[in-house]
Design an enzyme around this catalytic site. Sequence first.
Site, PDB file in Angstrom:
ATOM      1  N   ASN A 211       0.706  -1.320   0.032  1.00 29.44           N
ATOM      2  CA  ASN A 211      -0.040   0.062  -0.114  1.00 29.44           C
ATOM      3  C   ASN A 211       0.736   1.297  -0.025  1.00 29.44           C
ATOM      4  OD1 ASN A 211       0.556   0.784   2.674  1.00 29.44           O
ATOM      5  ND2 ASN A 211      -0.191  -0.898   3.199  1.00 29.44           N
ATOM      6  N   ASP A 280      -4.636  -6.358   5.120  1.00 25.71           N
ATOM      7  CA  ASP A 280      -5.786  -6.881   5.576  1.00 25.71           C
ATOM      8  C   ASP A 280      -5.787  -8.464   5.056  1.00 25.71           C
ATOM      9  OD1 ASP A 280      -6.859  -4.991   7.316  1.00 25.71           O
ATOM     10  OD2 ASP A 280      -7.799  -3.988   5.767  1.00 25.71           O
ATOM     11  N   ILE A 308      -3.192  -7.496  14.345  1.00 24.92           N
ATOM     12  CA  ILE A 308      -2.171  -7.318  15.339  1.00 24.92           C
ATOM     13  C   ILE A 308      -2.783  -6.250  16.472  1.00 24.92           C
ATOM     14  CG2 ILE A 308       0.164  -6.434  15.712  1.00 24.92           C
ATOM     15  CD1 ILE A 308       0.573  -6.876  12.779  1.00 24.92           C
ATOM     16  N   PHE A 324      -4.941   2.948  14.837  1.00 21.66           N
ATOM     17  CA  PHE A 324      -5.165   4.243  13.762  1.00 21.66           C
ATOM     18  C   PHE A 324      -6.451   3.903  12.826  1.00 21.66           C
ATOM     19  CE2 PHE A 324      -2.166   7.879  13.042  1.00 21.66           C
ATOM     20  CZ  PHE A 324      -1.385   7.547  14.240  1.00 21.66           C
ATOM     21  N   LYS A 338     -14.311   1.209  14.903  1.00 22.61           N
ATOM     22  CA  LYS A 338     -13.349   0.459  15.143  1.00 22.61           C
ATOM     23  C   LYS A 338     -12.926   0.544  16.658  1.00 22.61           C
ATOM     24  CE  LYS A 338     -11.144   0.289  10.554  1.00 22.61           C
ATOM     25  NZ  LYS A 338     -10.493   1.119   9.676  1.00 22.61           N
ATOM     26  N   LYS A 342     -12.936  -2.990  18.320  1.00 23.93           N
ATOM     27  CA  LYS A 342     -11.712  -3.557  18.895  1.00 23.93           C
ATOM     28  C   LYS A 342     -11.215  -3.357  20.427  1.00 23.93           C
ATOM     29  CE  LYS A 342      -9.462  -3.481  14.325  1.00 23.93           C
ATOM     30  NZ  LYS A 342      -8.464  -3.404  13.511  1.00 23.93           N
TER      31      LYS A 342
HETATM   32  O1  PMT Z   1       2.977   5.901   6.500  1.00 23.00           O
HETATM   33  P1  PMT Z   1       2.599   7.249   6.020  1.00 23.00           P
HETATM   34  O2  PMT Z   1       2.632   7.376   4.619  1.00 23.00           O
HETATM   35  O3  PMT Z   1       2.900   8.629   6.907  1.00 23.00           O
HETATM   36  O4  PMT Z   1       0.876   7.361   6.315  1.00 23.00           O
HETATM   37  C1  PMT Z   1       0.300   7.287   7.694  1.00 23.00           C
HETATM   38  C2  PMT Z   1      -0.867   6.393   7.534  1.00 23.00           C
HETATM   39  C3  PMT Z   1      -1.815   6.965   6.573  1.00 23.00           C
HETATM   40  C4  PMT Z   1      -0.396   5.067   7.105  1.00 23.00           C
HETATM   41  C5  PMT Z   1      -1.316   6.165   9.006  1.00 23.00           C
HETATM   42  O5  PMT Z   1      -1.432   7.667   9.644  1.00 23.00           O
HETATM   43  C6  PMT Z   1      -2.395   5.325   9.291  1.00 23.00           C
HETATM   44  O6  PMT Z   1      -3.683   5.528   9.251  1.00 23.00           O
HETATM   45  N1  PMT Z   1      -2.292   3.986   9.614  1.00 23.00           N
HETATM   46  C7  PMT Z   1      -3.150   2.947   9.645  1.00 23.00           C
HETATM   47  C8  PMT Z   1      -3.267   2.377   8.645  1.00 23.00           C
HETATM   48  C9  PMT Z   1      -4.352   1.081   8.508  1.00 23.00           C
HETATM   49  O7  PMT Z   1      -4.128   0.070   8.256  1.00 23.00           O
HETATM   50  O8  PMT Z   1      -5.727   1.583   8.977  1.00 23.00           O
HETATM   51  P2  PMT Z   1      -6.875   0.445   9.051  1.00 23.00           P
HETATM   52  O9  PMT Z   1      -7.872   1.361   9.295  1.00 23.00           O
HETATM   53  O10 PMT Z   1      -6.933  -0.478   7.727  1.00 23.00           O
HETATM   54  O11 PMT Z   1      -6.489  -0.530  10.389  1.00 23.00           O
HETATM   55  C10 PMT Z   1      -7.010  -0.101  11.543  1.00 23.00           C
HETATM   56  C11 PMT Z   1      -5.796  -0.254  12.661  1.00 23.00           C
HETATM   57  O12 PMT Z   1      -5.545  -1.657  12.878  1.00 23.00           O
HETATM   58  C12 PMT Z   1      -4.545   0.128  12.647  1.00 23.00           C
HETATM   59  O13 PMT Z   1      -4.087   0.815  13.611  1.00 23.00           O
HETATM   60  C13 PMT Z   1      -3.749  -0.846  11.883  1.00 23.00           C
HETATM   61  O14 PMT Z   1      -2.028  -0.713  12.231  1.00 23.00           O
HETATM   62  C14 PMT Z   1      -4.363  -2.269  12.609  1.00 23.00           C
HETATM   63  N2  PMT Z   1      -4.022  -3.275  11.771  1.00 23.00           N
HETATM   64  C15 PMT Z   1      -4.797  -3.591  10.828  1.00 23.00           C
HETATM   65  C16 PMT Z   1      -4.806  -4.841   9.918  1.00 23.00           C
HETATM   66  C17 PMT Z   1      -4.024  -5.925  10.567  1.00 23.00           C
HETATM   67  N3  PMT Z   1      -3.903  -6.889  10.116  1.00 23.00           N
HETATM   68  N4  PMT Z   1      -3.340  -5.558  11.887  1.00 23.00           N
HETATM   69  C18 PMT Z   1      -3.497  -4.188  12.385  1.00 23.00           C
HETATM   70  O15 PMT Z   1      -2.896  -4.100  13.473  1.00 23.00           O
END
Ligand code: PMT
Length: 406
Positions: A211, A280, A308, A324, A338, A342
């Site tokens: 990504n 994901d 995670i 995040f 979320k 979670k």
């Molecule tokens: O890296 P940059 O270019 O500076 O960009 C920053 C960012 C946009 C990546 C950052 O600010 C951000 O939003 N990070 C989280 C991205 C994300 O995967 O969001 P999500 O809404 O899909 O996931 C929700 C949360 O679950 C996140 O905290 C993610 O780290 C966590 N997750 C998701 C899937 C997985 N298998 N394990 C996880 O821990």
Amino acid sequence: MQVHPARPRILLGVTGGIAAYKAAELVRRLRAMGAEVQVVMTKAATRFVTPWTLQALSGRPVRTRLWDQTAEAAMGHIELARWAERVVIAPASADFLAKLRAGLADDLLSTLCLATEAPIAVAPAMNRRMWRHPATQENLAVLKKRGVQVWGPATGAQACGETGPGRMLEAAELCERIRAWLRPGPLNGKRVLITAGPTREAIDPVRFLSNRSSGKMGYALAQAAAEAGAQVVLVSGPTALAPPPVAELVRVESAKEMYEAVMARVENTAIFIAAAAVADYTPAVVQPHKIKKETEWLHLELVKTQDILAEVARRPKRPFTVGFAAETERLEEHARAKLERKGLDMIAANKVGKGVGFEVDENCLWVLWPGGARRLPLASKLTLARQLVALIAERYAAKNSAKDSR
Ligand code: PMT
């Protein structure tokens, strides 16, 4: 390390260079600030400024030699290493930085740096070409990674007649940096585990799914948490960024590797921040050889990765858990869902898309927690990270004091 707030004990190392004369003013200012200052000079430094000057200003005998019979009879260098609450090397020559990186201990100052548990800061001073040399830059990168603070250098006219980066920062500025460094941060001594960057999910030996995450947001958080006094462990997917000053940087590639790296380190963690953009889904099967372009359609079967963040939040003795949320629409609504689904302590939501959130240097965040919310408006990712870390420290303290009063 506990610092005596009114009379901090600073070991000032002075190495050889024309900027050594500025050490006299630095000692004077540190003493005026209330600090106890023990000066240790290298042999080369004594050619630029006499120990008598620094002795008179510091009010303590200046130490110059490892093999000093009176002091070493009682292992004086170890006592000095224990005495120091902070070590500041100003000026730090290119030669001394190389020594520090290599862990050499062939004179009193380098031996002290190896023996002390006190945090170390260096104020480099050297010719601009020496500063820019890859060897010096590589040494600094390693030192920063080990948590050494690097202050300066400034750019300007140099004693050798050239102009460029390499001038030691002025004593007044160094004194201010030392003052800020001595102030205990809100996360002093806390272990903070952070994930950053993208993951890469292999399709075959040459291709992967990934990504747009650059790692900037997660690295800025690591820097901000370290500034707040935390012992930071950063688990990072592939990025092109310089390592921030963390206690441990673990480089991983896939979501599975990130999961394993986090789970192996989460025990005894006070705060977990999941800033990584973890895939994901991952290919169900990784092809052992490069897939050939033989068919019109190619079907990839994907399976869900382990979450995670959710897994950390489910642990019985879990850290303060911050997620995040990267959303393209209905930011607050999805983020709140979320947070609840979670069971997180806090979530930082950002809008993402091409040129928004991902990759760029600026961002804005909606921070939500059970019973509260705060908007952090558009700013550099480092500014936002500092604001978010301050907010996390505040909520973390509130949660712990509520637990204690039960
Ligand atoms: O890296 P940059 O270019 O500076 O960009 C920053 C960012 C946009 C990546 C950052 O600010 C951000 O939003 N990070 C989280 C991205 C994300 O995967 O969001 P999500 O809404 O899909 O996931 C929700 C949360 O679950 C996140 O905290 C993610 O780290 C966590 N997750 C998701 C899937 C997985 N298998 N394990 C996880 O821990």
